[in-house]
Motif scaffolding. Sequence first.
Motif, mmCIF file in Angstrom:
data_model
loop_
_atom_site.group_PDB
_atom_site.id
_atom_site.type_symbol
_atom_site.label_atom_id
_atom_site.label_comp_id
_atom_site.label_asym_id
_atom_site.label_seq_id
_atom_site.Cartn_x
_atom_site.Cartn_y
_atom_site.Cartn_z
ATOM 1 N N GLU A 225 3.593 0.753 -8.401
ATOM 2 C CA GLU A 225 4.070 0.321 -9.660
ATOM 3 C C GLU A 225 5.217 1.113 -10.325
ATOM 4 O OE1 GLU A 225 0.752 0.580 -9.391
ATOM 5 O OE2 GLU A 225 0.172 -1.562 -9.021
ATOM 6 N N TRP A 226 4.960 2.308 -10.170
ATOM 7 C CA TRP A 226 5.911 3.334 -10.775
ATOM 8 C C TRP A 226 7.193 3.104 -9.952
ATOM 9 C CZ3 TRP A 226 8.355 7.758 -9.013
ATOM 10 C CH2 TRP A 226 9.115 8.460 -9.806
ATOM 11 N N VAL A 227 7.063 3.416 -8.682
ATOM 12 C CA VAL A 227 8.086 3.581 -7.611
ATOM 13 C C VAL A 227 8.946 2.103 -7.730
ATOM 14 C CG1 VAL A 227 8.954 3.423 -5.012
ATOM 15 C CG2 VAL A 227 7.097 4.944 -6.082
ATOM 16 N N GLY A 228 8.211 0.871 -7.595
ATOM 17 C CA GLY A 228 8.933 -0.133 -7.864
ATOM 18 C C GLY A 228 9.528 -0.526 -9.053
ATOM 19 N N ALA A 229 8.866 -0.043 -10.178
ATOM 20 C CA ALA A 229 9.832 -0.181 -11.456
ATOM 21 C C ALA A 229 10.985 0.529 -11.575
ATOM 22 C CB ALA A 229 8.662 0.215 -12.649
ATOM 23 N N GLN A 230 10.982 1.696 -11.002
ATOM 24 C CA GLN A 230 12.053 2.769 -11.142
ATOM 25 C C GLN A 230 13.172 2.183 -10.212
ATOM 26 O OE1 GLN A 230 12.265 4.848 -13.328
ATOM 27 N NE2 GLN A 230 10.774 6.727 -13.205
ATOM 28 N N GLU A 231 13.059 1.620 -8.876
ATOM 29 C CA GLU A 231 14.094 1.195 -8.266
ATOM 30 C C GLU A 231 14.495 -0.080 -8.978
ATOM 31 O OE1 GLU A 231 11.744 2.037 -3.902
ATOM 32 O OE2 GLU A 231 11.325 -0.009 -4.821
ATOM 33 N N MET A 232 13.779 -0.884 -9.623
ATOM 34 C CA MET A 232 14.242 -1.984 -10.278
ATOM 35 C C MET A 232 14.972 -1.902 -11.517
ATOM 36 S SD MET A 232 14.182 -4.332 -7.994
ATOM 37 C CE MET A 232 14.708 -5.610 -9.218
ATOM 38 N N VAL A 233 14.584 -0.633 -12.087
ATOM 39 C CA VAL A 233 15.572 -0.273 -13.604
ATOM 40 C C VAL A 233 16.807 0.241 -13.017
ATOM 41 C CG1 VAL A 233 15.904 1.443 -15.035
ATOM 42 C CG2 VAL A 233 13.413 0.340 -14.766
ATOM 43 N N LEU B 2 6.715 -9.655 -14.273
ATOM 44 C CA LEU B 2 7.431 -10.475 -15.256
ATOM 45 C C LEU B 2 8.975 -10.124 -15.108
ATOM 46 C CD1 LEU B 2 4.918 -10.209 -18.463
ATOM 47 C CD2 LEU B 2 5.318 -12.242 -16.981
ATOM 48 N N GLY B 3 9.046 -8.876 -14.600
ATOM 49 C CA GLY B 3 10.362 -8.296 -14.592
ATOM 50 C C GLY B 3 11.122 -9.252 -13.359
ATOM 51 N N HIS B 4 10.309 -9.235 -12.357
ATOM 52 C CA HIS B 4 10.927 -9.715 -11.082
ATOM 53 C C HIS B 4 11.369 -11.216 -11.345
ATOM 54 C CE1 HIS B 4 10.070 -6.264 -8.839
ATOM 55 N NE2 HIS B 4 8.752 -6.628 -8.306
ATOM 56 N N ILE B 5 10.390 -11.825 -12.158
ATOM 57 C CA ILE B 5 10.726 -13.405 -12.460
ATOM 58 C C ILE B 5 11.993 -13.405 -13.407
ATOM 59 C CG2 ILE B 5 9.830 -15.282 -13.822
ATOM 60 C CD1 ILE B 5 7.015 -14.352 -13.047
ATOM 61 N N ALA B 6 12.238 -12.701 -14.276
ATOM 62 C CA ALA B 6 13.354 -12.721 -15.247
ATOM 63 C C ALA B 6 14.456 -12.154 -14.355
ATOM 64 C CB ALA B 6 12.946 -11.692 -16.422
ATOM 65 N N TYR B 7 14.320 -11.291 -13.587
ATOM 66 C CA TYR B 7 15.506 -10.882 -12.659
ATOM 67 C C TYR B 7 16.050 -12.175 -11.854
ATOM 68 C CZ TYR B 7 18.120 -7.901 -9.318
ATOM 69 O OH TYR B 7 18.954 -7.212 -8.484
ATOM 70 N N ASP B 8 14.947 -12.772 -11.107
ATOM 71 C CA ASP B 8 15.423 -13.893 -10.227
ATOM 72 C C ASP B 8 16.147 -15.087 -10.965
ATOM 73 O OD1 ASP B 8 14.141 -12.557 -8.283
ATOM 74 O OD2 ASP B 8 12.720 -13.972 -7.658
ATOM 75 N N LEU B 9 15.682 -15.062 -12.204
ATOM 76 C CA LEU B 9 16.404 -16.160 -13.080
ATOM 77 C C LEU B 9 17.626 -15.836 -14.001
ATOM 78 C CD1 LEU B 9 13.096 -17.601 -14.709
ATOM 79 C CD2 LEU B 9 14.515 -18.566 -12.914
ATOM 80 N N MET B 10 18.151 -14.476 -13.427
ATOM 81 C CA MET B 10 19.277 -13.697 -14.037
ATOM 82 C C MET B 10 19.226 -13.542 -15.270
ATOM 83 S SD MET B 10 20.941 -13.192 -11.400
ATOM 84 C CE MET B 10 22.532 -12.527 -12.164
ATOM 85 N N HIS B 11 18.214 -13.233 -16.006
ATOM 86 C CA HIS B 11 17.817 -12.911 -17.375
ATOM 87 C C HIS B 11 17.797 -11.296 -17.149
ATOM 88 C CE1 HIS B 11 15.760 -16.929 -18.108
ATOM 89 N NE2 HIS B 11 17.204 -16.918 -18.113
ATOM 90 N N LEU B 12 18.767 -10.520 -16.860
ATOM 91 C CA LEU B 12 18.750 -9.232 -16.551
ATOM 92 C C LEU B 12 18.359 -8.294 -17.822
ATOM 93 C CD1 LEU B 12 21.643 -8.821 -14.406
ATOM 94 C CD2 LEU B 12 19.501 -9.295 -13.535
#
Length: 450
Positions: A388-396, A358-368
């Motif tokens: 999941e933890w590594v990916g989430a931390q990177e994206m935060v 869900l975070g990736h979708i929002a990010y791509d749609l620029m809903h930061l």
Amino acid sequence: MKGVLEALHQGDYDTAIERLTRKALFGSKGEAREALLLLAEVHSLYGEEGLEKAHRALEEAYELGGLEYDPLYRALLGELLALEGRGEKEVRALFLPTEDPRARYHQAQALFYLGRFEEVLRTLKEGLPAFLAWRAEGLRGRALERLGRFREAALAYERGAELALGLERYWLLLDAAAMWLEAGEGERALLALEEASGAVGEEPAEDAATRHYLLARAHFLLDNPNRALEEVLKALALEEESGHKAYGTPLLQGQILLRLGRYPEGMAAFQEALARAEGLERGYVLHEMAVAALDQGAYLEAEEYLEALLREEGYPYQAQALADLAEALYRQGRYQEAEEVARRAMQQGAEAAGELILGHIAYDLMHLEEALAHYRKAAELSEEGSREWVGAQEMVVDTLAQLGYRSPEEILARAEAVLPHVHPADEWHQALLAYRERAEAILREGRRPN
């Protein structure tokens, strides 16, 4: 009985059974009763195959009188009933308090059949005859294995191997090696396997295949995929020779080939594993294939494997399979479908993985701001060090940077937390270092970006 016990320890069951049968027929009443109880014990060692003969020996012993309140007799009967699948209440009613190691061993075996693994550990007692002493350690190992205490299980199997002879010693060492692998200790597994190779003369082909399979797993764990591939090919050849073809061997071959960057060959090995798999095994293979396709960027292929996986009944990791399907759909740009599947995955328990998608979708749609909330939630819900933890931390960190380095303290803390889990060759490693450096500079200057 000394000769009988020695024959049992040496694995000469035919001789032991013959002597016990003779004693039951021609000995005194007390000798016959003792012989029949031991005969029931011997037959109980064969599991379901020995049930009928064990019951018969117990019945003949009981007919001689004096056994109604005998702890060993009642423990043996309880074990046989538990093996037959009788209820726990009925089995436990047969147990009597006792310090007799033999009676307690059979109580423990009954408890194992009932799934009471902690009680197995509390019930076993030292002082058993040699033919049961190594079996008690094996039973302890199996109980610890079921409890997920793999290192302790390995040690129990090794203690059993010290007491056992011949093939029994060999098999216990293989069990120990398997548990060292589950505990993540490849070097200890290799030591156990080296000892096993010297424990017998000529190995049966099926057992040799198992040993080479375990060697392959150990070398793979120790990051030596080329040697692992050599060993798994030996295991496959031995399986052909023995006719016993396990699905796990080509599955491991596929994993090794993927590590070596040989994707088409790895998927061919997975196809062989799928052809061998039965029941729930099919689900495990399909999931491996799907994850491999995802990592390769073959998203449509991954989707097909995951759709097939979700049609498999009883697969225990369906929530994660749904999360992976959501990722496959997301990677294809099918955002609405991906969101729907991600929410299904979250409902079934894969909350962190779902939040990440869900975070990736929002990010791509620029809903930061929305993306940041999902990523923070994914990091909070997942286990430190997990994918999941590594990916989430990177994206935060990345999202906060996109928002103008808001909260540089958080960027710095999360970047430092996740960097040890990111390989230096990964493009994220350099990105995280750059984000960290910029956040440090902002904090040194004592200012906040607008």
